[in-house]
Design an enzyme around this catalytic site. Structure first.
Site, PDB file in Angstrom:
ATOM      1  N   TRP A 133       0.832  -0.969   0.060  1.00 54.97           N
ATOM      2  CA  TRP A 133      -0.007  -0.012  -0.052  1.00 54.97           C
ATOM      3  C   TRP A 133       0.957   1.245   0.088  1.00 54.97           C
ATOM      4  O   TRP A 133       1.675   1.433   0.862  1.00 54.97           O
ATOM      5  CB  TRP A 133      -0.800  -0.040   1.255  1.00 54.97           C
ATOM      6  CG  TRP A 133      -1.881   1.257   1.328  1.00 54.97           C
ATOM      7  CD1 TRP A 133      -2.663   1.645   0.616  1.00 54.97           C
ATOM      8  CD2 TRP A 133      -2.075   1.937   2.658  1.00 54.97           C
ATOM      9  NE1 TRP A 133      -3.403   2.585   1.021  1.00 54.97           N
ATOM     10  CE2 TRP A 133      -3.035   2.948   2.448  1.00 54.97           C
ATOM     11  CE3 TRP A 133      -1.534   1.687   3.923  1.00 54.97           C
ATOM     12  CZ2 TRP A 133      -3.416   3.845   3.197  1.00 54.97           C
ATOM     13  CZ3 TRP A 133      -1.825   2.584   4.718  1.00 54.97           C
ATOM     14  CH2 TRP A 133      -2.839   3.567   4.588  1.00 54.97           C
ATOM     15  N   ASP A 215      -0.908  -5.158   9.519  1.00 60.55           N
ATOM     16  CA  ASP A 215      -1.699  -3.936   9.028  1.00 60.55           C
ATOM     17  C   ASP A 215      -3.014  -4.869   8.777  1.00 60.55           C
ATOM     18  O   ASP A 215      -2.698  -5.855   7.858  1.00 60.55           O
ATOM     19  CB  ASP A 215      -1.306  -3.421   7.961  1.00 60.55           C
ATOM     20  CG  ASP A 215      -2.163  -2.324   7.245  1.00 60.55           C
ATOM     21  OD1 ASP A 215      -3.313  -2.295   7.823  1.00 60.55           O
ATOM     22  OD2 ASP A 215      -1.688  -1.501   6.550  1.00 60.55           O
ATOM     23  N   LYS A 251     -13.162  -0.627   5.642  1.00 59.02           N
ATOM     24  CA  LYS A 251     -13.736  -1.392   4.489  1.00 59.02           C
ATOM     25  C   LYS A 251     -14.876  -2.630   5.313  1.00 59.02           C
ATOM     26  O   LYS A 251     -15.795  -2.636   4.584  1.00 59.02           O
ATOM     27  CB  LYS A 251     -12.511  -2.445   4.061  1.00 59.02           C
ATOM     28  CG  LYS A 251     -11.304  -1.743   3.883  1.00 59.02           C
ATOM     29  CD  LYS A 251     -11.169  -0.690   2.743  1.00 59.02           C
ATOM     30  CE  LYS A 251      -9.853  -0.083   2.617  1.00 59.02           C
ATOM     31  NZ  LYS A 251      -9.516   0.663   1.689  1.00 59.02           N
TER      32      LYS A 251
HETATM   33  C1  LMR Z   1      -6.879   1.959  -1.069  1.00 53.61           C
HETATM   34  O1  LMR Z   1      -5.632   1.447  -0.998  1.00 53.61           O
HETATM   35  O2  LMR Z   1      -7.505   2.223  -2.174  1.00 53.61           O
HETATM   36  C2  LMR Z   1      -7.460   2.498   0.133  1.00 53.61           C
HETATM   37  O3  LMR Z   1      -6.931   1.850   1.429  1.00 53.61           O
HETATM   38  C3  LMR Z   1      -7.429   4.141   0.223  1.00 53.61           C
HETATM   39  C4  LMR Z   1      -6.083   4.827   0.592  1.00 53.61           C
HETATM   40  O4  LMR Z   1      -6.156   5.640   1.596  1.00 53.61           O
HETATM   41  O5  LMR Z   1      -5.359   4.676  -0.170  1.00 53.61           O
END
Ligand code: LMR
Length: 403
Positions: A133, A215, A251
């Site tokens: 992420w 996470d 989510k």
């Molecule tokens: C994502 O990965 O699309 C979501 O968790 C939104 C974000 O804050 O990046």
């Protein structure tokens, strides 16, 4: 003279920039596969029915007021959150050596935990999966970590986990380094280690004296089963690890803008709790003083009531089943249209996202030419697919790959 005249423009945050671009686009067939936010089959955001029920009950509860929460948040909420993560039979709970801190969603929980590790334990090096992420790096560096390193994770050739590279990079990590691990439904690849692979990962982390920071943004989303999705964290706890876990309710409760989360802390001994809590208190006090209450009250209301808890589980099933259905539909369409390559990874990956295998140029082509908004890493949010747009998306992928 201006203090600001020489300030450089910062780079855009891709996922939020895409949301804005999408909103401004007037192309009728535009599709938003950018941010990981659930949509119904009509392409609409969904407030979970159980959340509406809880909100009505809270609105009618005249005993509630707008007084400050404690610095570490709403304790009943964080206790239930930590229990949901660790499970009723958790040795850490039985031995009273685990607790939760209500934080601002997953990001805030990561930030508070990271700042504690950097400023109170003097940790400097953290590792994140390649890819991960995109916010992990910024959160940990902003929290005071000095060095960001990657561990190998995704093997683009075989479209699966590079377990050998992953283990080797852990073996090469300096003692005490913090390892960010995705509890389930890895973002962005949708590819998780198997239980046997997790056991190998845990054993290297133990042997090399590394610190696991989980996470957990998708509990319930990976398999539709809250317990199964918490298996990895529970396994680490059973193996005797001290660990942190950032839990997000964005989510699985659809509470994206309520910023509701919990930092679960598992220690070796209950004796350590007062000092750790007192130091986290100082961090939170200096950062935002205390958290907002609305989302935490909703989650607490649902988790503390058996009937509502069952309704919530069924709401999660609604979301996860629709996503699984869309994975099947997308794969079928791509195969039916003869899009070049193999598409089994679409149905094998889990969670909200699919890592399509499209490269940055192809992903940008999807946005520019087809108005299908997706990240340049090739990640698509499965939640944006519907029965009405899946064929259009598959055609766009095919055209992009054959253009
Ligand atoms: C994502 O990965 O699309 C979501 O968790 C939104 C974000 O804050 O990046």
């Amino acid at each position: 003279m201006s203090w600001f005249a020489d300030l450089e423009q910062g780079p855009p945050i891709e996922v939020f920039a895409l949301m804005k671009q999408f909103a401004d686009d007037d192309f009728p067939q535009k599709v938003n596969l950018g941010a990981g936010a659930y949509r119904t089959d009509e392409g609409k955001p969904w407030v979970l029915p159980v959340v509406r029920t809880a909100e009505k009950a809270l609105a009618n509860d005249e005993t509630l007021n707008k007084e400050y929460l404690p610095i570490l948040g709403f304790e009943a909420f964080s206790t239930l959150s930590t229990r949901m993560l660790l499970g009723d039979d958790s040795p850490a709970l039985k031995e009273n050596r685990a607790f939760g801190v209500q934080c601002l969603s997953g990001t805030g929980s990561l930030r508070v935990g990271a700042e504690f590790l950097a400023t109170k334990l003097g940790k400097t090096v953290f590792y994140y999966s390649k890819p991960t992420w995109e916010n992990h790096r910024l959160v940990f560096l902003s929290a005071g970590f000095k060095e960001a390193r990657e561990y190998r994770y995704w093997d683009a050739q075989k479209r699966g986990l590079d377990i050998a590279g992953f283990l080797q990079d852990l073996k090469d990590a300096p003692e005490g380094a913090v390892i960010i691990l995705h509890a389930c439904a890895h973002n962005p690849t949708g590819c998780d280690p198997t239980r046997e692979q997790w056991a190998q990962i845990a054993s290297v982390i133990k042997e090399k004296k590394l610190f696991a920071f989980f996470d957990s943004a998708y509990q319930g989303f990976a398999s539709g089963d809250l317990d199964r999705d918490a298996w990895t964290v529970r396994y680490f706890v059973q193996e005797g690890f001290e660990l942190f876990c950032a839990q997000s309710y964005a989510k699985n409760f659809g509470l994206y803008n309520e910023r509701t989360g919990n930092l679960s802390v598992v220690l070796k001994s209950p004796k350590e709790i007062p000092a750790v809590k007192s130091q986290i208190t100082l961090i939170v006090r200096g950062m935002y003083s205390n958290p907002p209450s609305h989302g935490a009250r909703i989650v607490n209301h649902v988790l503390s009531n058996n009937e509502l808890f069952d309704q919530w589980r069924s709401n999660i099933k609604t979301m996860s089943s629709r996503i699984i259905d869309m994975r099947k539909r997308l794969r079928e369409e791509l195969e039916r249209l003869g899009a070049p390559g193999t598409w089994n990874h679409i149905t094998e990956q889990i969670g909200m996202f699919s890592y399509t295998g499209l490269n940055a140029e192809q992903s940008q082509h999807m946005v520019k030419m087809h108005h299908v908004y997706m990240l340049s890493s090739g990640r698509i949010s499965m939640c944006g697919l519907t029965h009405s747009n899946v064929e259009y998306v598959a055609k766009s992928i095919k055209e992009t790959l054959t253009d």
